[in-house]
Design a protein around this motif. Sequence first.
Motif, short mmCIF file in Angstrom:
data_model
loop_
_atom_site.label_atom_id
_atom_site.label_comp_id
_atom_site.label_asym_id
_atom_site.label_seq_id
_atom_site.Cartn_x
_atom_site.Cartn_y
_atom_site.Cartn_z
N HIS A 91 0.82 -1.22 0.00
CA HIS A 91 0.00 0.00 0.00
C HIS A 91 0.85 1.27 0.00
O HIS A 91 0.35 2.36 -0.28
N TYR A 97 4.95 3.68 -4.51
CA TYR A 97 4.77 4.87 -5.34
C TYR A 97 5.23 4.57 -6.75
O TYR A 97 6.18 3.80 -6.97
N TYR A 121 5.46 14.00 -4.57
CA TYR A 121 4.34 13.50 -3.77
C TYR A 121 4.57 13.76 -2.28
O TYR A 121 5.72 13.90 -1.83
N LYS A 128 3.92 9.12 2.66
CA LYS A 128 3.25 8.71 3.89
C LYS A 128 3.92 7.53 4.56
O LYS A 128 3.52 7.13 5.66
N LYS A 137 0.37 5.43 6.14
CA LYS A 137 -0.85 5.41 5.35
C LYS A 137 -0.54 5.00 3.92
O LYS A 137 0.60 5.06 3.47
N ASP A 175 -1.37 7.82 -2.14
CA ASP A 175 -2.43 8.30 -3.02
C ASP A 175 -1.78 8.85 -4.29
O ASP A 175 -1.35 10.00 -4.35
N SER A 182 -3.12 9.48 -7.11
CA SER A 182 -3.97 10.32 -7.96
C SER A 182 -3.74 11.81 -7.71
O SER A 182 -4.24 12.65 -8.46
N LYS A 183 -2.99 12.14 -6.66
CA LYS A 183 -2.83 13.54 -6.31
C LYS A 183 -1.36 13.93 -6.11
O LYS A 183 -0.93 14.24 -5.00
#
Length: 566
Positions: free
Chosen positions: A29, A32, A76, A79, A83, A86, A88-89
Amino acid sequence: MATEGGGKEMNEIKTQFTTREGLYKLLPHSEYSRPNRVPFNSQGSNPVRVSFVNLNDQSGNGDRLCFNVGRELYFYIYKGVRKAADLSKPIDKRIYKGTQPTCHDFNHLTATAESVSLLVGFSAGQVQLIDPIKKETSKLFNEERLIDKSRVTCVRWVPGSESLFLVAHASGSMYLYNVEHTCGTTAPHYQLLKQGESFAVHTCKSKSTRNPLLKWTVGEGALNEFAFSPDGKFLACVSQDGFLRVFDFDSVELHGTMKSYFGGLLCACWSPDGRYIVTGGEDDLVTVWAFGDCRVIARGHGHRSWVSVVAFDPYTTSVEESDPMEFSGSDEDFQDLLHFGRDRANSTQSRLSKRNSAESRPVSVTYRFGSVGQDTQLCLWDLTEDILFPHQPLSRARTHTNVMNATSPPAGSTGNSVAAPGNSAPPPLPRSNSLPHSTVSSAGSKSSVADGALAAGVSKFATLSLHDRKDRHHEKDHKRNHSMGHISSKSSDKLNLVTKAKTDPAKTLGTPLCPRMEDVPLLEPLICKKIAHERLTVLIFLEDCIVTACQEGFICTWGRPGKVRC
């Protein structure tokens, strides 16, 4: 976990591994990559590189990540183990035309939550200064390629400086820039400042101050990577001619040199206390070089192809005072010895310095470092007391490192010991087989360059991480006659065919520049695991994880023992 064995199992990609401090686990998770998560077709592209910076914001999540994949550059929020990523951002994304980003570096000194200075080097020779938070491009250096037309191999901010940075090129030259100065509209003219064996330093002749402030010409062939010592006073350079050269950065004096066993050197890093430098390269080896008396103290053999990146782990480097109590070697004892955290890393250098204080009790030390290579393998290594101080009795045996072929130096060998960077006392090494310090200045006295081009504050320094190296071939291009079993002093490798006798491999082998394999201890890795499909290009040790990346563009996070919540 994939089973350990031969055949098919050996080719399985591992997702976890165990060392004495516990279990390291890949965190899917926390991976990247490009937002579409599609593996990048890496043929003909430059190595994927990763840079980190902490913005010290109030949210407690100030880590930022930059990486390049092909023509693309991403920025980016990182995290880590906390976490999921993400993708997408991205905070910033840039796609370049006609050139590719090759390397990058954040200025940790000036970084804030509102602004960060990021240097990016390119395959066509330019260097860009951008602010990915403000999404600004402030300056472009060597824009017309009048300074150097070759690929940028490594770019680093000078430690402790808000404006000075150093850039290495495939031409074998390095240039010192100041962000406040322009590059001029004509090609620079140079004046010799200092020269020595296989290097020369020039200043830029100009009526008004312009970039570059200095030009270094180092060795023959590409200058693949450089690294500043932890206190910023020394600069280690590795080149395609197979040499490690270590300079005093202010006085531009050559401190010492080392030759690879075979082929070019691709990467280098300093130990947290500045006492040792580890290199990797085309001989498939990691080589440990002692800064104090300028000699090879060990080699490590675990990779089956070129070594891409080497890095020390300051959070696992173990320093402790010896005492009469017994050490059982149990898992509990090992856990007591090893504590992860920022406090430990910050105190590493001072505790290592304490080791050499005549008034302190004896201190035992184990350095942990890692390496990744084109063979897609991650290796971890321990550098222990039996290697560092072979004539001193060990108070504790707590390493899985195997030492083979270790021999004493020739009788009567001597050397010149100097204090390691950041330490006041010279290292009390029991033996020495160092290369005598050569006279390197023929263009003037040993006066410091600081009163000239370097006047802009290089007095306070910080450690820089190492990410960049030269990477030209896929793993399949690695010829098997380059591997350990076929190395000989009569190698006809083109990278070693140089005209000057002093760099002839046949004449350096067996000398302090390049000891024979049987003359220094040979380390075996603690672990050696295949962790990717494509060649590995990144290895970074963080407080709660290890970060790796491969040429497919995947940046992986490995949680340290006890740092991952199940």
